[in-house]
Design a protein around this motif. Structure first.
Motif, short mmCIF file in Angstrom:
data_model
loop_
_atom_site.label_atom_id
_atom_site.label_comp_id
_atom_site.label_asym_id
_atom_site.label_seq_id
_atom_site.Cartn_x
_atom_site.Cartn_y
_atom_site.Cartn_z
N SER A 132 0.79 -6.14 7.99
CA SER A 132 0.26 -5.31 6.92
C SER A 132 1.41 -4.84 6.04
CB SER A 132 -0.50 -4.10 7.49
OG SER A 132 -0.86 -3.20 6.46
N SER A 134 1.30 -3.06 3.40
CA SER A 134 1.12 -1.66 3.02
C SER A 134 1.73 -0.72 4.06
CB SER A 134 -0.37 -1.34 2.85
OG SER A 134 -0.94 -2.13 1.83
N HIS A 135 1.44 -0.98 5.34
CA HIS A 135 1.98 -0.12 6.40
C HIS A 135 3.50 -0.26 6.50
CE1 HIS A 135 -2.27 -0.08 7.89
NE2 HIS A 135 -1.93 1.16 8.18
N GLU A 138 5.01 1.67 3.85
CA GLU A 138 4.73 3.10 4.05
C GLU A 138 5.69 3.72 5.05
OE1 GLU A 138 2.15 6.24 2.65
OE2 GLU A 138 2.63 4.20 2.01
N SER A 168 1.83 4.70 10.77
CA SER A 168 2.16 3.51 9.99
C SER A 168 2.75 2.40 10.87
CB SER A 168 3.15 3.86 8.87
OG SER A 168 2.58 4.78 7.97
N LYS A 186 -9.05 -1.61 4.65
CA LYS A 186 -8.62 -1.99 3.31
C LYS A 186 -9.67 -1.68 2.25
CE LYS A 186 -7.42 -6.31 4.06
NZ LYS A 186 -6.89 -7.67 3.71
N ASN A 188 -11.44 0.92 2.29
CA ASN A 188 -11.55 2.39 2.26
C ASN A 188 -12.87 2.88 2.84
OD1 ASN A 188 -9.00 2.89 0.92
ND2 ASN A 188 -9.95 2.07 -0.93
N CYS A 296 -2.31 -10.00 1.19
CA CYS A 296 -3.63 -9.41 1.45
C CYS A 296 -4.46 -10.22 2.45
CB CYS A 296 -4.39 -9.27 0.14
SG CYS A 296 -4.94 -10.84 -0.58
N CYS A 320 -5.18 -10.33 -4.93
CA CYS A 320 -4.09 -9.37 -5.17
C CYS A 320 -3.08 -9.85 -6.20
CB CYS A 320 -3.38 -9.02 -3.86
SG CYS A 320 -2.37 -10.37 -3.19
#
Length: 342
Positions: A132, A134-135, A138, A168, A186, A188, A296, A320
């Protein structure tokens, strides 16, 4: 005069190449003031082992030199703000006890851990080893946010942010085995499960043999400690002591600084082996996948352009917009432009 080099580089290194066990064996780092770091200290060894076999071995000393300059500037930042402390009008003492951060072993250990994390994550990102993205990004944001809060004397908030760092690190390990839940996350439309408790993420990972009992206990105890700074007693507040006439004001507090620095360094050291676990998980999971986007995980791709020498095709992810190159052997590449100053 500047020169430009363009190249296309493979991103298919394995978990052991990205984060060698020889590097992890160096942990934990010794508390050692930055000014006392020897040429061949444990951080130097870690960085060299981390880059071994990557093709960037000859950059180890240069990268470490740059990283040391960054943490020295960070020490100056801590010093500058600490000297601008604002004692409360009725504080027991108007003199603030300061720390020489560049000569402080606690700050030195923290600096080692921060550098190790930054360089490790750079390795992971350069090889697309993340499950991931994003993580992964983060974790860096969490750490730097915590550092900035601590330098600004907001010790409680600096601790609170570290709880997000744990999440994370842990959640990608969990999501790698729960792809449907990752999709919900993803979109939400998802509430993350608790980390602890009978049905928590940590015991589930331990029961599945993904993490050890020691890892579970270490992370669980750290998470419990950090929870105390969110739901804790009056003593956890930055402005503790008001009801006892002991409020010191917005000042540097050596005990709180040391507590934060030690927790932060320990968390990084405990989390580096968890990164290795997720690298191995992801390498195994994606081995059977057809062509996909590493950002993604989307499969809806369109061809952008092709090259003959060597034969490669550039794809664009419709989800993406990430673009990447792939050769006839299904090896993905990243295309980069590097500028050199002569």
């Amino acid at each position: 005069m500047d020169s430009v080099f363009e190249g296309t580089f493979p991103t298919g290194a394995g978990p052991e190449e990205i984060l060698p066990q020889d590097a992890l064996s160096i942990l934990p780092f010794a508390p050692e003031a930055i000014t006392a770091w020897a040429t061949q200290n444990d951080l130097h060894t870690y960085i060299n082992k981390l880059l071994a076999g990557t093709g960037y071995e000859d950059q180890a000393d240069i990268r470490l030199e740059g990283a040391i300059q960054v943490v020295l500037e960070l020490a100056d930042q801590f010093t500058e703000i600490a000297t601008q402390s604002e004692p409360a009008p009725r504080a027991r003492t108007q003199s603030v006890s300061l720390v020489d951060f560049k000569h402080d072993p606690v700050f030195g250990r923290l600096a080692k851990a921060l550098i190790a994390w930054q360089e490790t994550i750079a390795n992971v990102l350069s090889e697309a080893g993340y499950f991931s993205l994003s993580h992964m990004l983060e974790t860096r944001s969490d750490l730097m946010c915590s550092v900035q809060l601590a330098s600004g004397l907001y010790y409680r908030q600096a601790m609170q942010v570290l709880r997000g760092f744990i999440e994370s690190v842990i959640l990608p390990i969990y999501f790698c085995k729960q792809p449907d839940e990752y999709k919900e996350w993803k979109s939400n439309d998802y509430r993350s499960p608790t980390l602890r408790g009978d049905k928590g993420v940590l015991p589930r990972l331990r029961k599945a043999g993904i993490i050890s009992v020691e890892m579970e206990n270490t992370i669980s105890e750290a998470y419990d400690l950090l929870n105390g700074y969110i739901h804790g007693n009056e003593e956890k507040l930055n402005n503790t002591g008001l009801d006892r006439g002991e409020w010191e004001g917005h000042v540097f507090q050596p005990v709180r600084f040391q507590a934060w620095a030690n927790v932060c360094a320990s968390l990084i050291e405990a989390s580096l082996p968890l990164v290795k676990i997720n690298l191995s998980q992801w390498a195994a999971a994606k081995s059977d996948w057809d062509l996909f986007c590493h950002v993604c995980h989307g499969h809806d791709l369109e061809t952008q352009q092709q090259r003959d020498d060597p034969p490669m095709t550039q794809f664009r992810c419709k989800q993406c917009s990430h673009t990447f190159w792939q050769d006839d052997d299904d090896q993905q590449f990243v295309h980069a432009t590097v500028e050199f100053s002569d």
